[in-house]
Write a protein that holds these residues in place. Sequence first.
Motif, PDB file in Angstrom:
ATOM      1  N   ALA A   1       0.782  14.812  -1.304  1.00 32.77           N
ATOM      2  CA  ALA A   1       1.966  14.007  -1.002  1.00 32.77           C
ATOM      3  C   ALA A   1       1.542  12.566  -0.785  1.00 32.77           C
ATOM      4  CB  ALA A   1       2.686  14.532   0.234  1.00 32.77           C
ATOM      5  N   VAL A   2       2.508  11.648  -0.977  1.00 32.33           N
ATOM      6  CA  VAL A   2       2.233  10.226  -0.776  1.00 32.33           C
ATOM      7  C   VAL A   2       3.475   9.552  -0.228  1.00 32.33           C
ATOM      8  CG1 VAL A   2       2.849   9.633  -3.158  1.00 32.33           C
ATOM      9  CG2 VAL A   2       1.332   8.118  -1.856  1.00 32.33           C
ATOM     10  N   ILE A   3       3.261   8.484   0.555  1.00 33.99           N
ATOM     11  CA  ILE A   3       4.359   7.720   1.126  1.00 33.99           C
ATOM     12  C   ILE A   3       4.039   6.242   1.008  1.00 33.99           C
ATOM     13  CG2 ILE A   3       3.371   7.829   3.471  1.00 33.99           C
ATOM     14  CD1 ILE A   3       6.301   8.015   4.505  1.00 33.99           C
ATOM     15  N   SER A   4       5.059   5.457   0.719  1.00 36.01           N
ATOM     16  CA  SER A   4       4.846   4.021   0.649  1.00 36.01           C
ATOM     17  C   SER A   4       4.717   3.450   2.055  1.00 36.01           C
ATOM     18  CB  SER A   4       6.012   3.346  -0.082  1.00 36.01           C
ATOM     19  OG  SER A   4       7.226   3.562   0.620  1.00 36.01           O
ATOM     20  N   TRP A   5       3.934   2.397   2.189  1.00 34.53           N
ATOM     21  CA  TRP A   5       3.666   1.860   3.527  1.00 34.53           C
ATOM     22  C   TRP A   5       4.897   1.176   4.114  1.00 34.53           C
ATOM     23  CZ3 TRP A   5       0.110   2.878   6.895  1.00 34.53           C
ATOM     24  CH2 TRP A   5      -0.062   2.043   7.999  1.00 34.53           C
TER      25      TRP A   5
ATOM     26  N   VAL B   1     -10.006  21.406   2.309  1.00 33.06           N
ATOM     27  CA  VAL B   1     -10.254  20.171   3.049  1.00 33.06           C
ATOM     28  C   VAL B   1      -9.158  19.192   2.637  1.00 33.06           C
ATOM     29  CG1 VAL B   1     -11.817  18.245   3.452  1.00 33.06           C
ATOM     30  CG2 VAL B   1     -12.735  20.560   3.163  1.00 33.06           C
ATOM     31  N   TYR B   2      -8.490  18.633   3.629  1.00 36.14           N
ATOM     32  CA  TYR B   2      -7.400  17.696   3.377  1.00 36.14           C
ATOM     33  C   TYR B   2      -7.899  16.283   3.663  1.00 36.14           C
ATOM     34  CZ  TYR B   2      -4.084  21.473   2.786  1.00 36.14           C
ATOM     35  OH  TYR B   2      -3.407  22.567   2.305  1.00 36.14           O
ATOM     36  N   TYR B   3      -7.742  15.436   2.661  1.00 36.00           N
ATOM     37  CA  TYR B   3      -8.181  14.053   2.760  1.00 36.00           C
ATOM     38  C   TYR B   3      -6.981  13.115   2.831  1.00 36.00           C
ATOM     39  CZ  TYR B   3     -12.670  15.849   1.061  1.00 36.00           C
ATOM     40  OH  TYR B   3     -13.837  16.551   0.912  1.00 36.00           O
ATOM     41  N   CYS B   4      -7.102  12.112   3.666  1.00 38.64           N
ATOM     42  CA  CYS B   4      -6.145  11.011   3.679  1.00 38.64           C
ATOM     43  C   CYS B   4      -6.670   9.932   2.739  1.00 38.64           C
ATOM     44  CB  CYS B   4      -6.019  10.474   5.093  1.00 38.64           C
ATOM     45  SG  CYS B   4      -4.870   9.105   5.294  1.00 38.64           S
ATOM     46  N   ALA B   5      -5.788   9.350   1.961  1.00 38.57           N
ATOM     47  CA  ALA B   5      -6.176   8.311   1.016  1.00 38.57           C
ATOM     48  C   ALA B   5      -5.179   7.161   1.061  1.00 38.57           C
ATOM     49  CB  ALA B   5      -6.265   8.883  -0.394  1.00 38.57           C
ATOM     50  N   ALA B   6      -5.647   5.996   0.670  1.00 39.34           N
ATOM     51  CA  ALA B   6      -4.785   4.813   0.631  1.00 39.34           C
ATOM     52  C   ALA B   6      -5.119   3.992  -0.602  1.00 39.34           C
ATOM     53  CB  ALA B   6      -4.964   3.970   1.886  1.00 39.34           C
ATOM     54  N   ASP B   7      -4.106   3.288  -1.105  1.00 34.50           N
ATOM     55  CA  ASP B   7      -4.346   2.475  -2.290  1.00 34.50           C
ATOM     56  C   ASP B   7      -3.369   1.307  -2.340  1.00 34.50           C
ATOM     57  OD1 ASP B   7      -4.310   1.725  -5.298  1.00 34.50           O
ATOM     58  OD2 ASP B   7      -6.003   3.084  -5.069  1.00 34.50           O
TER      59      ASP B   7
ATOM     60  N   GLY C   1      -5.388  12.647  -8.194  1.00 36.88           N
ATOM     61  CA  GLY C   1      -6.069  13.274  -7.077  1.00 36.88           C
ATOM     62  C   GLY C   1      -7.427  12.687  -6.752  1.00 36.88           C
ATOM     63  N   THR C   2      -7.852  11.675  -7.491  1.00 44.61           N
ATOM     64  CA  THR C   2      -9.222  11.181  -7.307  1.00 44.61           C
ATOM     65  C   THR C   2      -9.371   9.669  -7.307  1.00 44.61           C
ATOM     66  OG1 THR C   2      -9.604  11.302  -9.691  1.00 44.61           O
ATOM     67  CG2 THR C   2     -10.235  13.231  -8.378  1.00 44.61           C
ATOM     68  N   ASP C   3      -8.424   8.926  -7.829  1.00 45.33           N
ATOM     69  CA  ASP C   3      -8.681   7.520  -8.159  1.00 45.33           C
ATOM     70  C   ASP C   3      -8.247   6.516  -7.104  1.00 45.33           C
ATOM     71  OD1 ASP C   3      -7.952   8.050 -11.696  1.00 45.33           O
ATOM     72  OD2 ASP C   3      -9.754   8.411 -10.494  1.00 45.33           O
TER      73      ASP C   3
ATOM     74  N   TYR D   1       0.818  -1.204   0.000  1.00 42.54           N
ATOM     75  CA  TYR D   1       0.000   0.000   0.000  1.00 42.54           C
ATOM     76  C   TYR D   1       0.860   1.265   0.000  1.00 42.54           C
ATOM     77  CZ  TYR D   1      -4.679  -1.903   0.796  1.00 42.54           C
ATOM     78  OH  TYR D   1      -5.882  -2.509   0.646  1.00 42.54           O
ATOM     79  N   ALA D   2       0.250   2.338  -0.479  1.00 39.61           N
ATOM     80  CA  ALA D   2       0.767   3.685  -0.278  1.00 39.61           C
ATOM     81  C   ALA D   2      -0.349   4.515   0.340  1.00 39.61           C
ATOM     82  CB  ALA D   2       1.222   4.309  -1.586  1.00 39.61           C
ATOM     83  N   MET D   3       0.058   5.509   1.102  1.00 39.65           N
ATOM     84  CA  MET D   3      -0.922   6.405   1.718  1.00 39.65           C
ATOM     85  C   MET D   3      -0.513   7.841   1.459  1.00 39.65           C
ATOM     86  SD  MET D   3      -1.843   4.569   5.284  1.00 39.65           S
ATOM     87  CE  MET D   3      -3.028   5.877   5.632  1.00 39.65           C
ATOM     88  N   GLY D   4      -1.506   8.673   1.296  1.00 41.10           N
ATOM     89  CA  GLY D   4      -1.163  10.045   0.959  1.00 41.10           C
ATOM     90  C   GLY D   4      -2.244  11.036   1.338  1.00 41.10           C
ATOM     91  N   TRP D   5      -1.981  12.258   0.937  1.00 45.72           N
ATOM     92  CA  TRP D   5      -2.885  13.360   1.217  1.00 45.72           C
ATOM     93  C   TRP D   5      -3.302  14.039  -0.082  1.00 45.72           C
ATOM     94  CZ3 TRP D   5      -4.714  14.288   6.066  1.00 45.72           C
ATOM     95  CH2 TRP D   5      -4.052  13.664   7.125  1.00 45.72           C
ATOM     96  N   ILE D   6      -4.582  14.318  -0.151  1.00 45.75           N
ATOM     97  CA  ILE D   6      -5.194  15.022  -1.259  1.00 45.75           C
ATOM     98  C   ILE D   6      -5.953  16.194  -0.659  1.00 45.75           C
ATOM     99  CG2 ILE D   6      -6.811  14.862  -3.199  1.00 45.75           C
ATOM    100  CD1 ILE D   6      -4.405  12.989  -3.502  1.00 45.75           C
ATOM    101  N   ARG D   7      -5.977  17.320  -1.327  1.00 42.16           N
ATOM    102  CA  ARG D   7      -6.734  18.446  -0.797  1.00 42.16           C
ATOM    103  C   ARG D   7      -7.704  18.990  -1.834  1.00 42.16           C
ATOM    104  NH1 ARG D   7      -2.151  23.282  -0.291  1.00 42.16           N
ATOM    105  NH2 ARG D   7      -1.931  23.694  -2.547  1.00 42.16           N
ATOM    106  N   GLN D   8      -8.740  19.638  -1.322  1.00 37.02           N
ATOM    107  CA  GLN D   8      -9.729  20.261  -2.197  1.00 37.02           C
ATOM    108  C   GLN D   8     -10.081  21.636  -1.648  1.00 37.02           C
ATOM    109  OE1 GLN D   8     -13.338  18.002  -2.919  1.00 37.02           O
ATOM    110  NE2 GLN D   8     -13.662  19.089  -4.847  1.00 37.02           N
ATOM    111  N   ALA D   9      -9.663  22.645  -2.376  1.00 35.92           N
ATOM    112  CA  ALA D   9      -9.975  24.020  -2.007  1.00 35.92           C
ATOM    113  C   ALA D   9     -11.389  24.361  -2.446  1.00 35.92           C
ATOM    114  CB  ALA D   9      -8.977  24.969  -2.654  1.00 35.92           C
ATOM    115  N   PRO D  10     -11.995  25.356  -1.827  1.00 33.83           N
ATOM    116  CA  PRO D  10     -13.366  25.734  -2.188  1.00 33.83           C
ATOM    117  C   PRO D  10     -13.485  26.048  -3.671  1.00 33.83           C
ATOM    118  CG  PRO D  10     -12.706  26.844  -0.176  1.00 33.83           C
ATOM    119  CD  PRO D  10     -11.479  26.161  -0.706  1.00 33.83           C
ATOM    120  N   GLY D  11     -14.433  25.386  -4.324  1.00 39.36           N
ATOM    121  CA  GLY D  11     -14.691  25.653  -5.730  1.00 39.36           C
ATOM    122  C   GLY D  11     -13.679  25.054  -6.687  1.00 39.36           C
ATOM    123  N   LYS D  12     -12.774  24.239  -6.172  1.00 36.41           N
ATOM    124  CA  LYS D  12     -11.747  23.659  -7.034  1.00 36.41           C
ATOM    125  C   LYS D  12     -11.774  22.147  -6.988  1.00 36.41           C
ATOM    126  CE  LYS D  12      -8.531  27.555  -6.832  1.00 36.41           C
ATOM    127  NZ  LYS D  12      -7.113  27.957  -6.608  1.00 36.41           N
TER     128      LYS D  12
END
Length: 125
Positions: A49-53, A91-97, A109-111, A32-43
């Motif tokens: 950033a991402v880091i390997s597990w 808004v900062y989201y944590c994600a994993a894949d 940024g979405t998948d 797995y890798a885990m990272g951060w994705i952000r979404q600014a208002p209206g964007k």
Amino acid sequence: QVQLVESGGGLVQAGGSLRLSCAASGRIFSNYAMGWIRQAPGKEREFVAVISWSGGSTYYADSLKGRFTIFRDNNMVYLQMNSLKPEDTAVYYCAADPRGLLLRLWDSGTDMDYWGKGTLVTVSS
């Protein structure tokens, strides 16, 4: 299944620092890798950033290098944000894949397969 819970968001003045945390639980394997994705208002959502597990390899959005640092400690992934700017408000989201550090995946940024609910960071000028 993987569960992700973010914390650490809030209001900070420009030039300040903030550390976001993401608690990961569930069936997470070394691929797995885990990272951060952000979404600014209206964007649209934007890769941060991402880091390997397992190996600690990291990858950053070019525009954020030098100000943001991602690191992992056991089941926690952190995002240290320094010299914050009003344009970092999002808004900062944590994600994993399970596909790991596949850069075109994270650049989208979405998948990613797993997401937290997000934590709001507001940077005042």
